[in-house]
Design a protein around this motif. Structure first.
Motif, PDB file in Angstrom:
ATOM      1  N   ALA A  83      38.365  43.624  45.622  1.00 34.91           N
ATOM      2  CA  ALA A  83      39.337  42.527  45.635  1.00 34.91           C
ATOM      3  C   ALA A  83      38.665  41.186  45.899  1.00 34.91           C
ATOM      4  CB  ALA A  83      40.413  42.795  46.687  1.00 34.91           C
ATOM      5  N   ASP A  84      37.636  41.201  46.741  1.00 30.12           N
ATOM      6  CA  ASP A  84      36.918  39.960  47.054  1.00 30.12           C
ATOM      7  C   ASP A  84      36.098  39.490  45.856  1.00 30.12           C
ATOM      8  OD1 ASP A  84      37.689  39.967  49.929  1.00 30.12           O
ATOM      9  OD2 ASP A  84      36.497  41.795  49.929  1.00 30.12           O
ATOM     10  N   ALA A  85      35.509  40.441  45.143  1.00 32.04           N
ATOM     11  CA  ALA A  85      34.742  40.081  43.944  1.00 32.04           C
ATOM     12  C   ALA A  85      35.658  39.480  42.886  1.00 32.04           C
ATOM     13  CB  ALA A  85      34.013  41.307  43.395  1.00 32.04           C
ATOM     14  N   LEU A  86      36.866  40.022  42.749  1.00 31.04           N
ATOM     15  CA  LEU A  86      37.833  39.462  41.812  1.00 31.04           C
ATOM     16  C   LEU A  86      38.253  38.057  42.240  1.00 31.04           C
ATOM     17  CD1 LEU A  86      40.043  42.632  41.207  1.00 31.04           C
ATOM     18  CD2 LEU A  86      38.569  41.509  39.515  1.00 31.04           C
ATOM     19  N   THR A  87      38.502  37.889  43.528  1.00 33.38           N
ATOM     20  CA  THR A  87      38.854  36.566  44.052  1.00 33.38           C
ATOM     21  C   THR A  87      37.740  35.565  43.785  1.00 33.38           C
ATOM     22  OG1 THR A  87      40.266  37.482  45.801  1.00 33.38           O
ATOM     23  CG2 THR A  87      39.384  35.275  46.165  1.00 33.38           C
ATOM     24  N   ALA A  88      36.490  36.027  43.908  1.00 38.66           N
ATOM     25  CA  ALA A  88      35.336  35.152  43.710  1.00 38.66           C
ATOM     26  C   ALA A  88      35.137  34.758  42.257  1.00 38.66           C
ATOM     27  CB  ALA A  88      34.076  35.835  44.235  1.00 38.66           C
ATOM     28  N   GLY A  89      35.754  35.498  41.328  1.00 42.53           N
ATOM     29  CA  GLY A  89      35.649  35.145  39.916  1.00 42.53           C
ATOM     30  C   GLY A  89      34.906  36.133  39.041  1.00 42.53           C
TER      31      GLY A  89
END
Length: 280
Positions: free
Chosen positions: A192-198
């Motif tokens: 989820a954090d990687a997705l948030t990061a782009g």
């Protein structure tokens, strides 16, 4: 990376800060004493966390800290992108900035201070050893078809994505993957954090576990195949260095020295950034 007496003391003290339960602390000491020679500090903490949860329930959540630093670095992106674009070597600049993000570590640091974090961007110059490593890195990337970024912390992962984007601009033949933690641990980055990061979903691979590092024997099948087969690997952070150093393959590392063990090993000051390559 083998445990030292300093590591053992640090690990025990870390568990003492969690609880004064004598039975649990005795189990911690026994587990340390009976460990395998190749067992690293992040792997031992993984075992401790499993036993702690079995005995006492859930551990401390870092979701608020993860959200805070992801959002903070995203607000910095436009200014940092301009800095990268204006640099003599944009890819090198992006690596140095991504390395600076390794400060956001609620495991190795006694405290994480936003003011200190922001101040680190004032001086991100590369050392001679960094440049030597970078030249080897470029040569490897010229021949590569896959690149694996082994991520570490939230916030930092935004800078990692900026670096990976710049890498693909310079080497368009490379397919980029990012390896993240499979379960919550400290403020380490997950899918989820990687997705948030782009990062795009197809770029993200879960390591399948909650160790704060990359423990080969715990990896998911997909993660194990990625680590084994990627043309170039860049691992971020001390925990990934501790778990991957000495696995007998060419590996790049970028991190800040945040504890006396790393400072002594690399003859570096506290929070000094390093970009290094290990080859067997």
């Amino acid at each position: 990376m083998k445990l030292t007496p300093y590591c053992e003391e640090c690990l025990i003290n870390g568990q003492k800060r969690r609880t004064d339960d004598e039975a649990y602390l005795a189990w911690v000491k026994e587990t340390l004493d009976s460990r395998e020679e190749e067992d690293s500090a992040p792997y031992m903490v993984y075992l401790f966390n499993q036993e702690y949860q079995r005995r006492f329930g859930s551990t401390v959540s870092y979701e608020a800290e993860k959200k805070r630093y992801n959002e903070l670095v995203l607000t910095m992106e436009e200014a940092l992108q301009k800095r990268i674009d204006a640099a003599p070597d944009p890819l090198l600049e992006s690596i140095l900035l991504a390395r600076t993000g390794n400060y956001i570590d609620f495991g190795a640091m006694n405290s994480v201070d936003e003011k200190t974090f922001l101040s680190l961007f004032e001086n991100t110059e590369a050392s001679e050893e960094d440049i030597e490593t970078y030249q080897k890195f470029l040569l490897d990337c010229e021949e590569a078809d896959t690149f694996c970024l082994i991520a570490d912390n939230c916030g930092e992962i935004v800078l990692d994505r900026m670096m990976c984007s710049r890498l693909q601009q310079r080497f368009p033949q490379i397919t980029v993957y990012v390896l993240v933690r499979g379960r919550a641990v400290l403020n380490d980055a997950m899918e989820a954090d990687a997705l948030t990061a782009g990062f795009r979903k197809e770029q993200i691979v879960s390591n399948g576990n909650g160790a704060s590092g990359t423990v080969l024997k715990l990896l998911s099948r997909q993660a194990e195949e990625l680590v084994r087969n990627a043309s170039v690997i860049l691992a971020k952070g001390q925990g990934n260095y501790e778990t991957l150093s000495g696995i007998h393959r060419r590996m790049y590392y970028a991190f800040l020295c945040k504890c006396p063990l790393f400072m002594d090993r690399f003859h570096a000051e506290h929070l000094k950034g390093l970009f290094r390559m290990e080859q067997y």
